[in-house]
Design an enzyme around this catalytic site. Structure first.
Site, short mmCIF file in Angstrom:
data_model
loop_
_atom_site.label_atom_id
_atom_site.label_comp_id
_atom_site.label_asym_id
_atom_site.label_seq_id
_atom_site.Cartn_x
_atom_site.Cartn_y
_atom_site.Cartn_z
N HIS A 1 -0.93 -12.07 -30.84
CA HIS A 1 -0.97 -12.34 -29.24
C HIS A 1 -2.36 -12.51 -29.03
CE1 HIS A 1 -1.35 -11.83 -24.63
NE2 HIS A 1 0.65 -12.12 -24.47
N ASP B 1 -0.19 -2.60 -31.71
CA ASP B 1 -0.05 -3.20 -30.54
C ASP B 1 2.02 -3.25 -30.35
OD1 ASP B 1 0.81 -5.32 -28.38
OD2 ASP B 1 -0.32 -7.17 -29.45
N GLN C 1 5.99 -4.62 -27.59
CA GLN C 1 7.59 -5.56 -28.10
C GLN C 1 8.23 -4.41 -28.54
OE1 GLN C 1 8.33 -8.43 -26.46
NE2 GLN C 1 6.62 -9.25 -25.73
N LYS D 1 7.12 -4.65 -19.01
CA LYS D 1 8.52 -4.50 -19.93
C LYS D 1 9.20 -4.20 -20.26
CE LYS D 1 4.32 -8.02 -22.57
NZ LYS D 1 4.46 -9.22 -22.50
N CYS E 1 0.90 -17.14 -25.48
CA CYS E 1 -0.75 -16.54 -26.24
C CYS E 1 -0.72 -16.58 -27.98
CB CYS E 1 -0.34 -15.03 -25.31
SG CYS E 1 -0.76 -15.30 -23.34
#
Length: 428
Positions: A140, A217, A220, A243, A383
């Site tokens: 991303h 990261d 998700q 999220k 992104c």
């Protein structure tokens, strides 16, 4: 009590906790398949945040009055709750304006250390010419652009693990890129395009073998599967509140205690200081040194409520449900004429999302067509322009699920997609 399995009936039951999921759009019942972009809020989160604002709202760590004491207590209790949820200690997480902000805090802190800020304690984080930063081609932009800027600021070299023709990569691909000069390895736990689940433990082992730090990261992954940062062994990680059914405008920076102590603050001001004179300033210990200014107190309280709610549903059950939905989407979408799913096939575990390309129809047109049927998906490059460029496309359409998603939602998506190419004349 959490459920060990999320059936369609259980998903429909949980959906009732989210008022917006009962809405209609364009006269159609909403089928929300854009959880990869943002999740919706449950009444449990909305009620807790409203209750705090109505009864205990005040600046934290700043006053001696009763409301200040109550708000500070709620604020730090929330830190404990969120830390437990991700397998961390309370003093290892710092509030940020978002996950993007959290990743920038790491890169800007390393840049400051590389200029000599932080003294001897920050030496292990310093970068310079000859050093390497390794990311992947599937990142991303939030976990790509800050590292580009850090390389420019320090003279370090930015390298990346190449994506294959499916948009994924392997630990062997990473081993071919990482060298003794590698000082940082930054990567997504779960890809927001392919749903690929990264081999975190193997990458941490690889980083350790060359003395590099790891930055994860986790945007998700934290909302969708059990995550224990201590067990994973990463040095830093970032994720966002919105999220995972929490409020907007809040991100979390995790750092191993010793790494946070090495990292100079990227932002300065009130609350994070120890002693201020007209000539110089000393900073508080982590995590306070990373929390300059007035904090997003109601949002932190709301995120803690979201963590409790997700624990009640069961993170292992959520992960199992989504992986099944991910496989179902890949299988059924791939069976449609003119539809290509990005990523590995249905036999490879993935998170509960699928990005796909419809031959002859731009992703924005696909998304608008689906929207007219009440189906909310994401169209664009998500992104992740370099990954799409690697695959030879400018954009894709992404459907992303959560624990409230049912097989009927996937049926609706597939049925509508079956009509897209004919509608735009792309089947001729």
């Amino acid at each position: 009590m959490s459920s060990s399995v999320i059936t369609d009936a259980r998903a429909r039951e949980l959906r009732r906790d989210f008022p917006i999921l009962a809405e209609q759009v364009h006269g159609e019942q909403l089928v929300y398949l854009d959880f990869g972009a943002t999740a919706q809020r449950s009444t449990a989160v909305l009620d807790v945040e409203r209750d705090f604002l109505e009864h205990r709202n005040a600046a934290v760590h700043r006053g001696a009055h009763e409301l200040a004491a109550l708000s500070t207590s709620d604020f730090e209790d929330a830190r404990d709750t969120i830390a437990r949820f991700i397998g961390a200690d309370a003093d290892e997480i710092a509030w940020q304006a978002g996950a993007t902000d959290a990743l920038n805090t790491v890169t800007l802190g390393i840049a400051a250390a590389s200029r000599g800020r932080g003294g001897d304690e920050s030496v292990p984080l310093r970068l310079g010419p000859g050093d390497e930063i390794v990311i992947t081609e599937a990142e991303h932009h939030a976990n790509l652009v800050p590292w580009q800027e850090l390389a420019l600021a320090t003279g370090a070299t930015l390298k990346w693990v190449p994506a294959n023709d499916r948009g994924t990569w392997s630990i062997d691909d990473a081993r071919a890129v990482v060298t003794e000069a590698t000082k940082v390895i930054a990567f997504a736990h779960v890809s927001n395009v392919t749903g690929m689940i990264a081999p975190v433990e193997q990458l941490v082992e690889l980083a350790t073998s060359v003395g590099a730090i790891t930055v994860l990261d986790a945007c998700q992954s934290v909302p969708h599967r059990p995550v224990d940062f201590h067990a994973l062994g990463v040095d830093f990680a970032a994720f966002s509140s919105h999220k995972m059914t929490g409020p907007n405008g809040l991100g979390v920076l995790y750092g191993r205690r010793e790494r946070l102590a090495q990292l100079p603050p990227a932002r300065t001001g009130g609350s994070m200081i120890e002693i201020v004179t007209m000539e110089s300033t000393t900073f508080m210990d982590p995590p306070t040194r990373f929390e300059a200014g007035t904090q997003a107190v109601p949002q932190v309280i709301g995120l803690a409520a979201a963590c409790r709610y997700l624990e009640g549903v069961g993170m292992a059950a959520i992960a199992e449900h989504e992986e099944a939905l991910g496989a179902l989407m890949v299988e059924r979408l791939s069976a449609l004429d003119g539809v290509t799913v990005i990523g590995d096939d249905a036999s490879v575990p993935r998170s509960g999302l699928a990005a796909f390309i419809v031959d002859g129809v731009h992703s924005h047109d696909v998304s608008q067509f689906l929207d007219a049927r009440g189906i909310a998906v994401r169209g664009g490059h998500h992104c992740a322009q370099p990954l799409h460029r690697r695959l030879g496309v400018t954009a894709s359409t992404r459907a992303s699920s959560y624990f409230t998603t049912t097989d009927d939602d996937i049926d609706a998506l597939v049925s509508a997609l079956g009509d897209v190419r004919a509608y735009f004349g792309a089947d001729r």
